[in-house]
Design an enzyme around this catalytic site. Structure first.
Site, PDB file in Angstrom:
ATOM      1  N   GLY A  55       0.980  -1.222  -0.230  1.00  0.00           N
ATOM      2  CA  GLY A  55      -0.139   0.119  -0.054  1.00  0.00           C
ATOM      3  C   GLY A  55       1.226   1.271  -0.060  1.00  0.00           C
ATOM      4  N   CYS A  82       5.415  -6.101   1.516  1.00  0.00           N
ATOM      5  CA  CYS A  82       5.741  -4.571   1.688  1.00  0.00           C
ATOM      6  C   CYS A  82       5.197  -4.120   2.687  1.00  0.00           C
ATOM      7  CB  CYS A  82       5.206  -4.187  -0.032  1.00  0.00           C
ATOM      8  SG  CYS A  82       5.978  -2.521  -0.231  1.00  0.00           S
ATOM      9  N   TYR A  83       4.060  -3.084   2.332  1.00  0.00           N
ATOM     10  CA  TYR A  83       3.389  -2.574   3.489  1.00  0.00           C
ATOM     11  C   TYR A  83       2.751  -3.369   4.542  1.00  0.00           C
ATOM     12  CZ  TYR A  83       0.040   0.487   5.975  1.00  0.00           C
ATOM     13  OH  TYR A  83      -0.477   1.127   6.963  1.00  0.00           O
ATOM     14  N   HIS A 169       7.864  -7.536  -3.576  1.00  0.00           N
ATOM     15  CA  HIS A 169       6.578  -8.217  -4.314  1.00  0.00           C
ATOM     16  C   HIS A 169       7.021  -9.546  -4.804  1.00  0.00           C
ATOM     17  CE1 HIS A 169       4.247  -4.492  -3.425  1.00  0.00           C
ATOM     18  NE2 HIS A 169       5.313  -3.797  -3.518  1.00  0.00           N
ATOM     19  N   GLU A 171       4.545 -11.045  -6.262  1.00  0.00           N
ATOM     20  CA  GLU A 171       3.543 -11.339  -7.108  1.00  0.00           C
ATOM     21  C   GLU A 171       3.843 -10.691  -8.475  1.00  0.00           C
ATOM     22  OE1 GLU A 171       3.661  -9.432  -4.583  1.00  0.00           O
ATOM     23  OE2 GLU A 171       2.641  -7.390  -5.016  1.00  0.00           O
ATOM     24  N   GLY A 224     -17.489  -6.231 -28.399  1.00  0.00           N
ATOM     25  CA  GLY A 224     -16.704  -6.987 -29.282  1.00  0.00           C
ATOM     26  C   GLY A 224     -15.497  -7.656 -28.642  1.00  0.00           C
ATOM     27  N   GLY A 225     -15.088  -7.064 -27.623  1.00  0.00           N
ATOM     28  CA  GLY A 225     -13.974  -7.564 -26.596  1.00  0.00           C
ATOM     29  C   GLY A 225     -14.229  -8.939 -25.881  1.00  0.00           C
ATOM     30  N   ASP A 227     -14.530 -10.306 -22.699  1.00  0.00           N
ATOM     31  CA  ASP A 227     -15.491 -10.155 -21.714  1.00  0.00           C
ATOM     32  C   ASP A 227     -16.957  -9.867 -21.842  1.00  0.00           C
ATOM     33  OD1 ASP A 227     -12.959 -10.011 -20.320  1.00  0.00           O
ATOM     34  OD2 ASP A 227     -13.096  -7.966 -19.610  1.00  0.00           O
ATOM     35  N   SER A 228     -17.414  -9.154 -22.977  1.00  0.00           N
ATOM     36  CA  SER A 228     -18.617  -8.651 -23.035  1.00  0.00           C
ATOM     37  C   SER A 228     -19.057  -9.718 -24.106  1.00  0.00           C
ATOM     38  CB  SER A 228     -18.850  -7.352 -23.652  1.00  0.00           C
ATOM     39  OG  SER A 228     -18.390  -7.091 -24.804  1.00  0.00           O
ATOM     40  N   LYS A 369      -9.212 -12.526 -16.151  1.00  0.00           N
ATOM     41  CA  LYS A 369      -9.376 -12.537 -17.646  1.00  0.00           C
ATOM     42  C   LYS A 369      -8.985 -13.971 -18.330  1.00  0.00           C
ATOM     43  CE  LYS A 369      -8.875  -9.328 -21.139  1.00  0.00           C
ATOM     44  NZ  LYS A 369     -10.266  -8.420 -20.903  1.00  0.00           N
TER      45      LYS A 369
END
Ligand code: XMP
Length: 515
Positions: A55, A82-83, A169, A171, A224-225, A227-228, A369
């Site tokens: 953070g 980290c934080y 980090h 990740e 058209g992506g 996800d949708s 995703k």
């Protein structure tokens, strides 16, 4: 539904989603919640492990977010990053100090291979640091498990109490063995089996959508992506013609993209849905005239999109359900909202207030995703659609630096089409791990010579990144001979361009898009 869950408590770090993503990569279900999630709720959630994110704050400040000390008594393994690491040291009476200057970037640490987290990593391993405060003295019962030249406590742990903390980090991909450290925490320390799978998601979601919607009317804003598109196909499989999809062409799409979307989802495509295409190019160009600030452009495009959609929705009349392709990163971003805003994202998430409907349906709201892509494949959506590179809501509007005009859109569309065509021809879209690649118009003009004439034309930038999470990315090393073909073709074939530049910055510190 899931027996094994890890809880990520968010302290406002930029990488909070990424942590959750990495945990799910270990096949363990994981959710991100605000740092002050009440203890009772945490007990109800019943996590096998808890991770404190990084953070932007300093533990010394009056209003800094701090975890509830009670968490240390729940007998649930904890990992602070980290934080989160500093917060553990501070609360358990270690010592945290502020360094005269920040430590930022790749650092080599000396890791203690006796630590549960570092059992399988090299003794000297590269990690990503991004901090100013640091732990100068570990709390009682803790031992130091990694150090670096500048950081006396790069990692610490209290094995008996199952509390682990990393100053860096794990990740982000710049931490080369970060995934090993995180999976050691999730699987070895927390004891998760790692048996969470996505397989039955599409089938069970379609069933539950059928049950919920019955004979209701459904409206979907289709971009058209990925996800949708996946959300629309899920809905169409569940309720067929009860679904209407509205596709707004804002004039900032890639070359021929509007027609491609129509070919798949329109009346001649394979899906049984009502499809409305709105050609609204002129309206967007007018609104963008003279606007150069990236955030202003994003906001104008987002607002105009909603206006166009609203007009179409009015024609359709009241609907029962509004579909949104919201995915988990959107949920985390909008729900927790303590991280610094890097860019105001535009997607079809801002529609609810303008449409008359009873309820929002978000079938993908718990998926990342790549998980959405898996569902797309499971639904039988063609590979080329499922693996389509992500395209931002504001489209080419944020790939043209400065003012957007119809002429500039045309230039970037043509250059981008050549770029994509040549990458495909060379087979690099499959051989490299290309997450995203596109041409952008730098808005910089420079002197060139063509034939016997002086030119003063635009420079196109080629961007290509390797990424799977889109939170971090490395610039892709596309072979020079392919770049050479692309560069020559763009300068020869696209009027108004006399120079091609290659973007060789990773994210961070750059972002993937230009604005
Ligand atoms: P940045 O530029 O922030 O982009 O590194 C990360 C990913 O997000 C996409 N992106 C957007 N997607 N609406 C979207 O739906 C937006 O406003 C937006 N801006 C960036 C970008 O293409 C990349 O995949």
């Amino acid at each position: 539904m899931q027996n094994e869950k890890v809880l990520v408590l968010d302290f406002g770090g930029q990488y909070n989603q990424l942590i959750a993503r990495r945990v799910r990569e270990c096949n363990v279900y994981c959710e991100v919640h605000p740092y002050n999630m009440p203890i009772e709720k945490i007990k109800e959630f019943n996590p096998k492990g808890i991770i404190f994110t990084g953070g932007p704050n300093s533990v010394f400040l009056k209003d800094s977010p701090l975890p509830d000390k009670e968490l240390f008594n729940l007998n649930i393994p904890i990992l602070g990053i980290c934080y989160g690491c500093q917060a553990i040291a501070y609360l358990l009476k270690g010592e945290v100090k502020t360094a005269p200057s920040s430590e930022y970037g790749k650092i080599i640490i000396d890791a203690d291979n006796n630590s549960n987290l570092f059992k399988n990593v090299n003794k000297k391993t590269t990690v990503w640091m991004s901090h100013t405060d640091y732990v100068s003295k570990v709390p009682n019962g803790f031992k130091i498990t990694a150090t670096s030249n500048n950081c006396p406590v790069a990692a610490m742990e209290n094995e008996e109490k199952n509390i682990y903390a990393l100053q860096f980090h794990p990740e982000v991909m710049h931490t080369e063995e970060g995934m090993k450290m995180l999976s050691a925490f999730v699987l070895d320390v927390c004891g998760c089996k790692g048996d969470w799978k996505m397989d039955s998601f599409a089938k069970t979601t379609i069933e539950s959508l059928k049950e919920k919607i019955k004979d209701g009317k459904v409206l979907c804003a289709l971009s058209g992506g990925v996800d949708s598109s996946v959300a629309a196909v899920l809905l169409s499989k569940a309720v067929g013609k009860q679904l209407t999809c509205v596709f707004v062409d804002h004039g900032l799409l890639r070359k021929d993209e509007g027609d491609e979307v129509e070919a798949v989802f329109g009346p001649n495509g394979p899906y049984n849905l009502n499809f409305i295409r709105v050609n609204a190019q002129e309206r967007f160009y007018k609104k963008l005239k003279g606007v150069t600030d990236p955030e202003a452009k994003r906001k104008i495009i987002g607002a105009e999109f909603i206006r166009v959609f609203e007009e179409e929705a009015k024609k359709i009349g009241a609907v029962d359900y509004l579909v949104q392709g919201t995915i988990y990163p959107d949920v985390i971003e909008s729900g927790l909202g303590k991280s610094a805003t890097i860019k105001s994202h535009h997607n079809v998430g801002g529609l609810p207030s303008v449409v008359n409907f009873k309820e929002i349906v978000e079938p993908l709201r718990l998926l990342f995703k790549d998980e959405v892509r898996k569902v797309g494949l499971e639904l039988g959506i063609p590979d080329y659609l499922v693996y389509r590179q992500p395209f931002p809501g504001p489209g080419l509007g944020i790939r043209i630096i400065g003012e957007v005009t119809e002429e500039k859109v045309k230039i970037v569309q043509e250059a981008d089409a050549i770029y994509r065509e040549e990458i495909k021809k060379a087979g690099i879209d499959k051989s490299c791990n290309l997450g995203q690649y596109f041409a952008a118009l730098t808005n910089m003009q420079s002197v060139g010579v063509m034939g016997d004439f002086r030119t003063y034309d635009y420079a196109i930038a080629l961007r290509a990144v390797e990424t799977s999470d889109f939170m971090t990315a490395d610039w892709a090393r596309i072979p020079y001979d392919v770049i050479d073909i692309i560069s020559r073709r763009i300068v020869n074939e696209v009027k108004g361009v006399n120079r091609v530049l290659l973007d060789c910055t990773s994210k961070p510190p750059a972002t993937i898009e230009f604005e």
